[in-house]
Design an enzyme around this catalytic site. Structure first.
Site, mmCIF file in Angstrom:
data_model
loop_
_atom_site.group_PDB
_atom_site.id
_atom_site.type_symbol
_atom_site.label_atom_id
_atom_site.label_comp_id
_atom_site.label_asym_id
_atom_site.label_seq_id
_atom_site.Cartn_x
_atom_site.Cartn_y
_atom_site.Cartn_z
ATOM 1 N N LYS A 272 0.840 -1.197 0.000
ATOM 2 C CA LYS A 272 0.000 0.000 0.000
ATOM 3 C C LYS A 272 0.875 1.247 0.000
ATOM 4 C CE LYS A 272 -3.908 -1.906 2.651
ATOM 5 N NZ LYS A 272 -4.944 -1.720 1.610
ATOM 6 N N ARG A 346 -10.110 -11.720 2.264
ATOM 7 C CA ARG A 346 -10.947 -12.793 1.716
ATOM 8 C C ARG A 346 -10.223 -14.132 1.794
ATOM 9 N NH1 ARG A 346 -11.383 -9.639 -3.893
ATOM 10 N NH2 ARG A 346 -11.122 -7.947 -2.403
HETATM 11 N N1 BES Z 1 -8.132 -3.821 4.446
HETATM 12 C C1 BES Z 1 -8.259 -3.463 3.099
HETATM 13 C C2 BES Z 1 -9.563 -2.718 2.797
HETATM 14 C C3 BES Z 1 -9.666 -1.353 3.408
HETATM 15 C C4 BES Z 1 -9.158 -0.258 2.744
HETATM 16 C C5 BES Z 1 -10.301 -1.178 4.605
HETATM 17 C C6 BES Z 1 -9.267 0.986 3.316
HETATM 18 C C7 BES Z 1 -10.412 0.072 5.170
HETATM 19 C C8 BES Z 1 -9.894 1.166 4.516
HETATM 20 C C9 BES Z 1 -8.222 -4.709 2.214
HETATM 21 O O1 BES Z 1 -7.414 -5.733 2.665
HETATM 22 C C10 BES Z 1 -7.689 -4.292 0.885
HETATM 23 O O2 BES Z 1 -6.562 -3.904 0.827
HETATM 24 N N2 BES Z 1 -8.526 -4.376 -0.137
HETATM 25 C C11 BES Z 1 -8.132 -3.990 -1.435
HETATM 26 C C12 BES Z 1 -8.634 -5.043 -2.397
HETATM 27 C C13 BES Z 1 -8.127 -4.854 -3.804
HETATM 28 C C14 BES Z 1 -6.653 -5.151 -3.851
HETATM 29 C C15 BES Z 1 -8.897 -5.784 -4.699
HETATM 30 C C16 BES Z 1 -8.783 -2.649 -1.739
HETATM 31 O O3 BES Z 1 -9.959 -2.441 -1.377
HETATM 32 O O4 BES Z 1 -8.112 -1.794 -2.306
HETATM 33 MN MN MN Z 2 -5.432 -5.524 2.043
#
Ligand code: BES
Ligand code: MN
Ligand code: ZN
Length: 494
Positions: A272, A346
């Site tokens: 990230k 997931r």
């Molecule tokens: N934990 C994150 C989702 C999230 C993002 C929660 C911001 C709260 C605030 C999750 O693990 C994630 O990174 N999801 C990705 C999925 C994508 C790579 C398909 C996302 O939502 O960007």
């Molecule tokens: Mn994530």
């Protein structure tokens, strides 16, 4: 936590007083227990000057109005006859804010029945939450002083019973908020599991599984996420037998709650951006809610059999981390191509959900997860999103959301979305592209529920609040605890 003591309904001689006021009934409220007369009419005059009408959410703080009182906070309840439990709780939440530096606060019942007066106390306590474990240099004059709340009542036994039923729910909420607020260097998966073990004192049966056992079972998806971190994963199972499930043997099918517990989500190798990454300490909020819920159910001795499962991992990039393109074999036997290591929640839930349905044969499974940024884009921070393969369960969840103010809204599932997670080399891939990102994540989970009655709550937008709300100071919300406690109480306790 603010202590709530039930006391006889009489005008206090000192300290602060909360005065609930029905819309248009200011004079009646001000004369409660002779308050207005004791202050020489100061309360009525001040409320008039403040143009206070008792509208929902309206407050007026009167300083030293006389009769020995330090403050009177009048709080509007809205129109008589339309005062819901939630409205009463929110009034309590509004009223406590200007009183946190008081030494003693009494809540006048006014015309409220004991159940609603107890809801006001609930709101006041929920709003007074504070996580100050790591503040060592705060000046005493900046710290809240209030320790206890007197709930005045003309029906003391009834009020005491109403509060006794609510108190364990507050404890569950505060436990969840504490867990979500903890930094990830402290709250590792092992530490989180240890805190779950502490709940055995409530009568919960707590079992903790480590990586060896997971390897033996074949939790390839969860372990793939965990393998980049030196902090080992855990799965915790918390069981509550409030309907005699243990005595009845295997006959009773429990309600099952499953939580995503990523104690920190760096994204892994699909890392990230740095800005805001600190927020990912609360990527375990789904698990936090499940733990808080189980504590609430056990604390109030809910007449239900329930099981809570949390998958606890840290998602880190390292020389041992899983790579984009890796293929993992899940506990269900299905294989997953890991296109993006940041879609880790997931993967964790896939193994825990499969284990849950296989081991416990539950009546339903409800999972909670801070699963997608896409859900924040969909519904913002006002409403949680959910998915379900069962209309009845969906309706009950929605109703519990309205009752508690932890609102949620259903989004669709469907075959066309499911196609988006087809993989060229495995049974599925872990991302479905940008369109409908929260939905394709739900489709992924659905492949691991084995056709069981199920709902998935994507709480990414709800776990943490950037601004104060009536029942929640900004920060960790514990969204889901009161919602699911209400669902259980309304529909599953015999
Ligand atoms: N934990 C994150 C989702 C999230 C993002 C929660 C911001 C709260 C605030 C999750 O693990 C994630 O990174 N999801 C990705 C999925 C994508 C790579 C398909 C996302 O939502 O960007
Ligand atoms: Mn994530
Ligand atoms: Zn995550």
């Amino acid at each position: 936590m603010l202590d709530v003591a039930i006391a006889h309904a009489a005008l206090p001689r000192s300290g602060a007083l909360v005065l609930p006021v029905e819309e248009g009934a200011v004079a009646a409220a001000a004369s409660w227990a002779g308050l207005d007369a004791a202050t020489g009419g100061a309360v009525t005059r001040a409320l008039e000057a403040a143009e206070f009408k008792g509208r929902k959410g309206q407050t007026a703080t009167l300083l030293a109005p006389g009769a020995g009182l330090s403050r009177v906070v009048a709080v509007g309840l809205g129109k008589p006859g339309e005062i819901t439990r939630l409205a009463a709780a929110e009034a309590g939440g509004h009223a406590i804010v200007p009183l946190l530096r008081e030494e003693s606060v009494a809540l006048a019942p006014g015309a409220l029945p004991p159940a609603l007066a107890a809801q006001m106390a609930l709101g006041a306590v929920l709003r007074s939450y504070r996580f100050d474990r790591y503040r060592t240099t705060e000046k005493p004059e900046d710290r809240p002083r209030l320790r206890a709340l007197a709930l005045l009542s003309e029906h003391e036994a009834e009020s005491a019973a109403a509060w006794a039923a609510l108190r364990p729910v507050v404890e569950g909420v505060f436990l969840a908020r504490d867990l979500v607020s903890e930094p990830a260097n402290v709250l590792t998966p092992a530490e989180m599991a240890r805190r779950c073990e502490g709940l055995a004192s409530l009568g919960l049966k707590v079992e903790v599984m480590g990586p060896e056992q997971m390897r033996t079972l074949g939790f390839g998806a969860l372990l793939g996420v965990a393998q980049g971190s030196v902090n080992e994963p855990r799965m915790v199972v918390m069981r509550w037998h409030g309907a005699g499930g243990a005595r009845k043997g295997n006959g009773a099918r429990p309600l099952a709650f499953v939580g995503k517990g990523v104690t920190f989500d760096t994204g892994g190798i699909s890392i990230k951006p740095a800005a805001g990454m600190e927020d990912m300490k609360w990527d375990m909020a789904g698990a936090g809610a499940v733990i808080g819920l189980m504590a609430a159910l056990a604390g109030r001795r809910a007449r239900v059999d329930a099981v809570g499962l949390v998958g606890l991992v840290e998602n880190m990039p390292s020389g041992t981390a899983q790579r984009p393109g890796d293929v993992v074999t899940t506990y269900s036997g299905q294989t997953v191509e890991v296109i993006n290591t940041d879609a880790e929640g997931r993967l964790v839930l896939a193994d825990v959900l499969w284990y849950c349905q296989k081991t416990f044969d539950p009546q339903f499974m409800i999972d909670l997860a801070t699963l997608t940024g896409a859900m924040i884009i969909s519904l913002g921070h006002e409403t949680g999103g959910f998915f379900s393969n069962d209309d009845d369960l969906a309706a009950k969840l929605h109703a519990a959301g309205e009752a508690t103010g932890e609102k949620l809204w259903r989004l669709p599932l469907g075959e066309a979305y499911d196609k988006q997670i087809k993989s060229n080399i495995a049974d599925m891939k872990n991302v479905g592209g940008r369109p409908g990102g929260a939905i394709t994540a739900a489709q992924f989970l659905q492949r691991f529920v084995n056709g069981r009655k199920w709902a998935h709550l994507d709480i990414a937008g709800m776990a943490w609040a950037g601004k104060d709300a009536p029942l929640t100071p900004k920060g960790a919300t514990a969204y889901g605890v009161r919602l699911l406690d209400q669902l259980v109480a309304d529909s599953y306790e015999g």
